[in-house]
Motif scaffolding. Structure first.
Motif, PDB file in Angstrom:
ATOM      1  N   ASP A  55       1.216   1.582  -0.065  1.00 26.37           N
ATOM      2  CA  ASP A  55       0.455   1.714   1.181  1.00 26.37           C
ATOM      3  C   ASP A  55       1.069   2.778   1.827  1.00 26.37           C
ATOM      4  O   ASP A  55       2.225   2.631   2.365  1.00 26.37           O
ATOM      5  N   LYS A  57       0.332   4.007   4.895  1.00 23.04           N
ATOM      6  CA  LYS A  57       0.455   3.318   6.052  1.00 23.04           C
ATOM      7  C   LYS A  57       1.786   2.718   6.558  1.00 23.04           C
ATOM      8  O   LYS A  57       2.669   2.760   7.463  1.00 23.04           O
ATOM      9  N   THR A  58       2.065   1.744   5.377  1.00 24.16           N
ATOM     10  CA  THR A  58       3.194   0.809   5.748  1.00 24.16           C
ATOM     11  C   THR A  58       4.494   1.871   5.542  1.00 24.16           C
ATOM     12  O   THR A  58       5.551   1.329   6.297  1.00 24.16           O
ATOM     13  N   LYS A  61       5.055   3.466   8.582  1.00 25.70           N
ATOM     14  CA  LYS A  61       5.428   2.621   9.774  1.00 25.70           C
ATOM     15  C   LYS A  61       6.965   2.173   9.676  1.00 25.70           C
ATOM     16  O   LYS A  61       7.707   2.040  10.524  1.00 25.70           O
TER      17      LYS A  61
END
Length: 199
Positions: A55, A57-58, A61
């Motif tokens: 992912d 986004k992970t 982050k």
């Protein structure tokens, strides 16, 4: 059966091999090893694909959290002088000695900003006598800064040559002189020695 493959088929493999060799070594260092076989290059490429996070986004982050933690450690190191987490420009015993050498002395350059504010206020007053005094003070401050910085730079260079004969000291004198321009309480990394301390 024995015909050669077309240029279109060959181009991607050679490009991938070139990319992998570029990623796996320092560009300044000599190669020092044979070109990997195609099977090894393909396994390296597959491993790089599988280790990437699924992912996006992970991954972003996680990268942001890591950066935030690094910055927090760096700020803490700038306050307490912990060498492990200092920025690269402040690391090492040579830079630490230059900081301590500057912090142990009164320097004319550290009073530049406060005196500049006072002189600016005097020049704004519409009294000719005060404006003349302000110009004279401005000249005295600049001369004192230059003379003090020259002598401090020469003494620091001499001490560095005595204490660190085998260490590279390029740019360290300028590093110390730039530190003198900051007010002592605002210097980062924070001063670790008191004024007048013997080094």
């Amino acid at each position: 059966m024995f015909r050669s493959r077309s240029n279109e088929e060959k181009a991607p493999d050679t490009q991938v091999t070139a990319d992998l060799t570029k990623q796996s070594r320092d560009p300044q260092a000599p190669k020092g090893r044979p070109t990997p076989k195609r099977s090894e290059a393909q396994t390296q490429r597959r491993r790089a694909v599988t280790t990437a996070p699924a992912d996006r986004k992970t991954a972003v982050k996680r990268q942001r959290e890591t950066r935030r933690a690094d910055m927090a450690r760096q700020r803490e190191a700038l306050n307490n002088g912990d060498e492990r987490y200092l920025p690269a420009r402040d690391k090492g015993p040579v830079r630490r000695f230059a900081r301590n050498y500057v912090d142990a002395r009164f320097c004319a350059a550290e009073f530049f900003l406060p005196s500049a504010v006072v002189i600016l206020v005097l020049t704004m007053v519409r009294v000719p006598a005060l404006q003349n005094i302000a110009l004279l003070l401005w000249l005295l401050v600049i001369v004192a800064m230059v003379v003090d910085s020259v002598f401090l730079g020469l003494r620091l260079k001499k001490q560095l040559a005595v204490r660190f004969p085998n260490e590279p000291t390029r740019g360290v004198v300028m590093y110390g002189l730039m530190r003198t321009l900051q007010i002592r309480k605002l210097r980062l990394p924070k001063p670790q020695v008191k004024r007048g301390a013997k080094l």
